[in-house]
Structures are given as C-alpha cells and as structure tokens.
Motif scaffolding. Structure first.
Motif, PDB file in Angstrom:
ATOM      1  N   ILE A 177      33.482 -16.356 -78.456  1.00  0.00           N
ATOM      2  CA  ILE A 177      32.033 -16.530 -78.465  1.00  0.00           C
ATOM      3  C   ILE A 177      31.322 -15.175 -78.477  1.00  0.00           C
ATOM      4  O   ILE A 177      30.338 -14.978 -79.205  1.00  0.00           O
ATOM      5  N   THR A 178      31.823 -14.214 -77.708  1.00  0.00           N
ATOM      6  CA  THR A 178      31.200 -12.886 -77.675  1.00  0.00           C
ATOM      7  C   THR A 178      31.299 -12.213 -79.032  1.00  0.00           C
ATOM      8  O   THR A 178      30.324 -11.603 -79.515  1.00  0.00           O
ATOM      9  N   TYR A 179      32.453 -12.314 -79.653  1.00  0.00           N
ATOM     10  CA  TYR A 179      32.639 -11.723 -80.987  1.00  0.00           C
ATOM     11  C   TYR A 179      31.706 -12.369 -81.998  1.00  0.00           C
ATOM     12  O   TYR A 179      31.053 -11.697 -82.797  1.00  0.00           O
ATOM     13  N   ALA A 180      31.614 -13.687 -81.966  1.00  0.00           N
ATOM     14  CA  ALA A 180      30.776 -14.408 -82.925  1.00  0.00           C
ATOM     15  C   ALA A 180      29.295 -14.085 -82.715  1.00  0.00           C
ATOM     16  O   ALA A 180      28.529 -13.907 -83.678  1.00  0.00           O
ATOM     17  N   ALA A 181      28.856 -14.019 -81.454  1.00  0.00           N
ATOM     18  CA  ALA A 181      27.439 -13.761 -81.179  1.00  0.00           C
ATOM     19  C   ALA A 181      27.004 -12.403 -81.726  1.00  0.00           C
ATOM     20  O   ALA A 181      25.880 -12.253 -82.239  1.00  0.00           O
ATOM     21  N   PHE A 182      27.875 -11.415 -81.653  1.00  0.00           N
ATOM     22  CA  PHE A 182      27.508 -10.084 -82.133  1.00  0.00           C
ATOM     23  C   PHE A 182      27.732  -9.931 -83.640  1.00  0.00           C
ATOM     24  O   PHE A 182      26.854  -9.436 -84.359  1.00  0.00           O
TER      25      PHE A 182
END
Length: 780
Positions: A177-182
C-alpha cells in the motif's frame, strides 16, 4: 582353605535354588500347553500338525539345559499381534504428525499468501474500473493490514505460530500500500514515502526477531518484491523501485547478522537480481548507466555483507551453497556492469578499470578474512581465488596480447608454486587454467608476426628474435620450466592424487615442448618473410613498404620451408637426446618417434623443393627479376646433413630406450628405404646438372639393382632376414620398372646393358644364398 569351601557351598546353594525355580516354571509351561492343546482339539479349524506331542510334555527336567522353544501357537497368538500393534501405532503417529504440519503450519501460510494475492487482484480490478477513489483504495489497503495485525495480537498467546503468519501478511500489505500510494497516486511526497517504508521495514524486522519466525521475513520482506508486479510494470519508475528494493535488502542484512535464515537470503537474492535484470533488459533501460551501476553495486555489496556476516560474525563454516552464492553474486555484478559499459560505448575505456575494481573489492574482503584467525580458511582461499580471476581477466582487457602473455606467465608460475608448496588444489587448478589460456594467447602472438603479402602495403617489419612476441614466448618457456622444476622438487609420494594433476603432469611438459618449438619456428619463418619483403617491396619516404612486382619470389618461400624442415630435424634430434640423457620416458619416446615419422614424410616432400631450386638455378630466365646463387644447389647437402643427424639421434638415443628388438629392425628397414630415396634423388640431381636426357630411365634401374644386391649381401653377412626381404621387394620394384617403363624408352644397347647387369646381380644374389644357406637358415 576353609574360605574356599565356604564360597563353593554358597554357589551350590544358589544353583539348587535356581534349578528348583526352573522346575516350577517348566511345570507351569506344561499345564498351559495341555490347556492350549485341549482348546485346539475342540476347535474345528485346528490341524493335527499343531498339537504338542505327549511325550514332549512328559520329558524329565534336566538340571542344566537350554530353555525349550515356545510353541508355534503361542507365537501366533502373542508375537504377531504385538508387532502389528507397534507398526499400527507408528503409522498412526506419522499420519498425525503430517496432519499436524499441514493443519497448523502449511495451510496458514498458503492462506495468507492467497489473501495477499486476492487483495492485490481486487485492488487492481478497482483501479482498472475506477470503482473507488485512489485515496479510498489506499485507506482500504491499510485497513486490511491493520485488521490482520489486530487478530495477530489477539491470537498471539494461544496461537503463537498462527499469529506470526498473520503479522507477516500484514507487513506485506503495508509494503504494497505504501509503494502504491507514492508510486501510482502521488499521495505522499518522496520523503514521507521513504520514511514510511523504512518504518515498516524496521517493524517487520523487529517482528521477525520477536517471534523468531522466518516466515514473517519471507512474507514481509521477500514477498514485498512481488507486489510492484501485481499492480504495474515496475520499470516505469525504476529509481523508486530500486530504492524500495534496497531498503528491503538492508532489512535482510540486519536479520542475517542476528539469525541464520539462509532461505531468506537466497529468495531475496534471486528476487532482487531477477527484477534488476528485467528492468535492465527492457526498453525502459534507455542507457541509464549511472542508475544501473549504482544499484547493482548496492545490491552486490548488501548480499556480500550478508555472506560475510555469516562467516565473520556467526563464525559459520564454509559450505557448498556459500561458494555458489559468492560466485553467483560476483558474476551478476561483473557481467551486468560490463554489459552496461558496452551499451554506453565505454567498454574499451573502462572495462579494464571496472574489472580491476572488482578484484580490489574481493581483495579487501580476503584481507579481512585473513586477519580473522577464527574464520574458516576455505573462505579466504575462495575469495582470493575470485581476486585472481578478476585480475586475470583484467590483463587481456587492458593490455595487448604479448603483455598479456608475459603477465599471465608470471601469474601461472606463482599460482603453481603456491598450489604445490601449500598443497592448495584450488590454486594449482587455477595455474592449469591460466597455462591453457596462455597457450591460446601465444598462438595469437605467433600468428601476429607475419605479413599479408597479397593485400595492400606493409607498414613495418618485425625484427627476428628482437620483438615483444618472442620475449613473451621466452617468459612463457621460463614459467613452464619453473613449474616443472617445482613439480620435481616437491613431488610427494602420495598414493592417490587428484585426476587433474595426473593429466597435467603430462600436459605441462608437452606444452613446454610445443612452445619452445613454435617460438623458434615462428622466428625462422619471420626471417625469411623479411627477406621476401625486401626482395619484392620497396620502402617509401613514409617508411611504408610498397609492393614492386606482381608476383613474389617463390625461391624465398622454398628456402623458408627447407630451413623450417632443417630446424625440425634438429629439434627432434635434441629431444631424443634429452629424453635419453635425463628422462628415459617410454611415452615421451613414442611421441618423439611419431614426430620423426612425420618429419621423414615431410623430407620426401621437401625433395621437390630442392628440385625446384635446382631447376631455377639452371634456368634463371624463369624469374629474371630475382637473383639465383650457388646456394640453390648447396642447400641440398645441408638438408642431407640435418636429416642424417636426425637418423643418428634415432639410432643412438631413441631406439635404445625401447627394449623390444622390433624397433631396431623397423629402423634399419626405414633407413634402407630412405637411402634408396636419397641416392635416387642425388642421381637425378647429377643427371640434371650434366644435361642428361636419361634421367628416369636405366640409371635408376641400375642404381636400385646395385643397392638391392648390397642390401642382400649385408643381410646375409649380419644374418638379418628383414633386410634381405627388403632387398627382395626392391628387386621386384626394379624388375617391374624394367618391363613396364624402361623397355618402351631405351635403345637396344641400353636394354641389353640394363638387363644383363640386373640379371647378373640376381644370379650373384642367388649364388650367395646357396653358398651361405647354412648360415641363413641355420635357425630353421
């Protein structure tokens, strides 16, 4: 004395007590047997053969006898069910353990993996169809991760392993999720995304260590590699992707310093390099040399440090999988780096430097390992071996062939010295590999000192013996000779030596012989090629040799071939002497004999070149632009001299090494044939010089007849049947020539002379056989 009697009485009392107990047990056994017999008699399934005989039960009890065998019925009823029960119990226990493993361990891991994939697919579907907003997608993703974390905390006390699996899945979802959000939605600035991923990495590492479960690291770190591929092509934002992977690998490095989870290292290794190569080979690479070298260096360093942490910190012994890991990591970094430099057209300038840097990196690691006395020294050997490989590769990349040959020669000698004196197989094998590569490089060096006479001009001439290619040959010869000296000096009487050493104990001397031979062979050829250049080319003001004639001087090439043949005769003669004087090696002698046989055939071909030189001397108008000298004729006798020297060496040094008399017999037969050929060639030469037109007619027939007669006489004198047989064959050839060639070309007087002479010789031979038949056939 009284004491001995007391001990004796005590032992007799014990014996009587035991005999009484035995009698009681025997009585009980009889009663049981009678009951069993009665039951078997009343049972319809019983068989007469299984009953116990009455006379067995009635036998008197002896004081000392071996216990009676248990009745078969008792075995059937007691032993077999007992074994069956034990086997059933073991089988049941095995099934229980397997069911426990699947139910408590495997299913939970498969379930969390399926859950993560399901979340990824669901999110991808929502993105593709715009079902929910980007912010809501990220919020829902985090919510799933927190829910898993909540249940993991709740279940930790009662279901410890299951809780660990849930936490691992939660960490993988948080990574995703962190990778996708950025990366895809730009919801976070770069700094925030970086800090979040670092925090998640730290938390995952802490959880893996807290639970002491490798599965958390698998799902939380290595599983995170797969997440970018579920949503989007990772090569579109390579800087983010590779930075993301670097953070994950740093977490693995920290875990490796505290735990021995090798499977985690291997999964991370393959996942990292596969993702890197996928980007590197894609169209999105776009010659990004800086990013490629930076992150390949970072990945290489991380995995190298992981390996060293196992050995330097945890003091683990070196194993086969460690060696494979070390070699693969080094090979990946080097190969990808060289390819990246070539793509950027910087390979010619910096490949050598890059290779040297690789060698220095491994040399630093080897130094650290060497300083630590408690480390397995095999790691130092393999690491220093990689240093050697990179330095070896760097040499031909950075230098020309002759410099490469010089440096490799020194390197091969050092490796062999260290391998033999320190009993290190790895370095000894490395020396063998370098020597083989050296030989290939030296072949290229020998081919380089030649000229293309038929295309274009010649820029410069090589000086025979005074050129770097020959210097490299001399150093190579010295290196191999030094290796042979070390081999002889440090030869241990070991019953079993590894097969490669057995092979190279033969190969190394053979290579020395070949290098010495072709080194001087090349220089002799160069000398005559220079003469050809000076005869057919002219040097202009710029120092370039320009061709002056349409054709080259064929006599120069003939002289070159003849002198190469003379050199070969001399070389074979010296080899025969060396083997006879110092080695007396049977197989080396066989090799010399094979080479000499080939040289004898080459001599027969060389007679044609001698004939051409004579013809050009007699007819200078054939090539008016080139000079002819008396040496066109004298060279024939120089060849005879070297050829005779070789035959003397065979007789004096080669044949005595063989114990079987057959070798001497064959030598004398070959010598006889070669004498016929030489005398025939010389007769033809004399007839040509005198201007005779009967070159191939009666003169040769008379010569062959006389030689056959002399050979028969010598064979009778020395009682050598094989020489007499050779003479008979030569007589037969002479008669065939007389009838099928001479008769059609001779005058009546010449025919009469030849036939009378040959017939007389045959009659004399027959007379000698009759006169000395007792000597000739006495053995029969």
């Amino acid at each position: 004395m009284d004491q001995n009697k007391s001990e004796k009485q005590e032992l007799l009392d014990k014996l009587n007590l035991l005999l009484k107990k035995q009698s009681d047990f025997q009585q009980e056994i009889r009663e049981l047997e009678k009951q069993v017999t009665r039951l078997c008699t009343n049972s319809p399934e019983s068989k007469p053969e299984t009953l116990i005989a009455d006379n067995v039960a009635a036998q008197p009890l002896k004081p000392v006898e071996t216990p009676q065998k248990v009745h078969p019925l008792l075995i059937e009823q007691k032993t077999i069910p007992q074994k069956s029960f034990v086997a059933e119990k073991k089988k049941s226990g095995l099934n229980i353990e397997m069911e426990k493993f699947i139910g408590e361990n495997l299913i939970s891991k498969i379930g969390i993996g399926v859950l993560i994939i399901g979340v990824g697919i669901g999110v991808k579907y929502a993105i593709d169809n715009n079902l929910i907003s980007p912010v809501m997608r990220i919020v829902l993703g985090y919510l799933v991760g927190f829910v898993l974390s909540f249940f993991a905390i709740k279940l930790r006390k009662k279901y410890y392993n299951f809780s660990a699996v849930l936490f691992s899945g939660a960490m993988a979802i948080h990574y995703f999720i962190t990778y996708a959000a950025f990366s895809y939605y730009n919801l976070y600035p770069h700094a925030v995304a970086f800090v979040l991923m670092v925090l998640i990495t730290v938390l995952t590492v802490w959880l893996a260590l807290f639970y002491n479960r490798q599965v958390i690291a698998h799902f939380g770190l290595v599983g995170a590699y797969i997440i970018p591929f579920i949503l989007k092509d990772p090569s579109s934002s390579v800087l983010i992707l590779l930075s993301y992977m670097s953070i994950i690998n740093l977490g693995i490095l920290y875990i490796s310093a505290n735990k021995r989870w090798k499977l985690l290292n291997y999964l991370a290794f393959f996942a990292t390099w596969i993702i890197y190569i996928t980007w590197f080979a894609s169209k999105n690479y776009d010659n990004q040399l800086g990013i490629a070298l930076t992150f390949s260096t970072l990945f290489f360093a991380i995995f190298y440090m992981i390996l060293l942490s196992y050995k330097l910190v945890l003091k683990e012994k070196l194993k086969v999988d460690d060696i494979i890991f070390l070699i693969l990591n080094s090979a990946m970094f080097y190969i990808l780096g060289v390819i990246a430099l070539d793509i950027s057209n910087l390979g010619n300038s910096y490949s050598g430097l890059f290779t040297t840097i690789n060698a220095l990196i491994h040399a630093s690691a080897a130094y650290l390992i060497y300083r630590n006395e408690k480390i397995d020294k095999n790691l130092f050997i393999w690491t220093s071996g990689i240093v050697v490989v990179f330095f070896t590769i760097a040499i031909p990349i950075q230098f020309k062939n002759y410099t490469t040959a010089i440096l490799w020669s020194v390197e091969a000698f050092i490796f062999f010295w260290y391998g033999r004196t320190k009993d290190s197989k790895l370095y000894e094998i490395a020396s063998y590999v370098v020597v083989l590569m050296l030989f290939l490089v030296q072949i290229s060096n020998w081919a380089s000192v030649s000229y293309n006479f038929y295309r274009g001009d010649i820029v410069s001439l090589y000086s025979p013996l005074f050129n770097l290619e020959f210097l490299s040959s001399v150093i190579l010869i010295s290196s191999i000779a030094g290796m042979l000296y070390i081999q002889k000096k440090n030869k241990k009487e070991e019953k079993e030596i590894f097969e490669l050493r057995k092979i190279f104990n033969v190969v190394i001397p053979a290579l020395l012989v070949l290098v010495v031979y072709f080194s001087f062979f090349t220089e002799i050829s160069l000398y005559w090629n220079n003469i050809q250049v000076k005869a057919c080319f002219e040097q202009n003001s710029e120092g370039i040799w320009v061709k002056q004639f349409d054709s080259l001087n064929p006599d120069v090439f003939r002289f070159r071939n003849i002198w190469l043949l003379n050199y070969s005769f001399l070389f074979a003669s010296v080899l025969g002497y060396i083997n006879y004087r110092w080695f007396k090696n049977f197989y080396f002698n066989v090799a010399i004999l094979i080479v000499i046989s080939m040289l004898i055939l080459s001599f027969i071909g060389g007679l044609e070149s001698l004939a051409e030189l004579r013809n050009n001397y007699l007819n200078p108008a054939l090539h008016p632009e080139f000079k002819v000298t008396l040496f066109h004729l004298i060279i024939r006798y120089v060849v005879y001299l070297f050829f005779a020297l070789m035959f003397y060496s065979i007789y004096r040094f080669v044949i005595p090494v063989f114990k079987e008399p057959i070798y001497k017999s064959v030598f004398e037969i070959v010598l006889s044939i070669m004498l016929v050929i030489v005398f025939s060639s010389e007769l033809i030469n004399i007839l040509n010089l005198t201007g005779s037109t009967e070159i191939y007619r009666h003169g040769l027939s008379i010569l062959w007849g006389v030689f056959s007669f002399l050979l028969v006489g010598y064979g009778i004198w020395k009682n050598k049947m094989y020489l007499r047989a050779t003479a008979m064959v030569l007589f037969g050839v002479t008669l065939l020539k007389l009838f099928f060639y001479d008769l059609s070309n001779l005058t009546t007087m010449q025919k009469t002379t030849v036939f009378v002479l040959v017939g007389a010789l045959l009659l004399i031979v027959s007379f000698l056989y009759n006169k000395h038949k007792n000597i000739i056939f006495e053995e029969n």
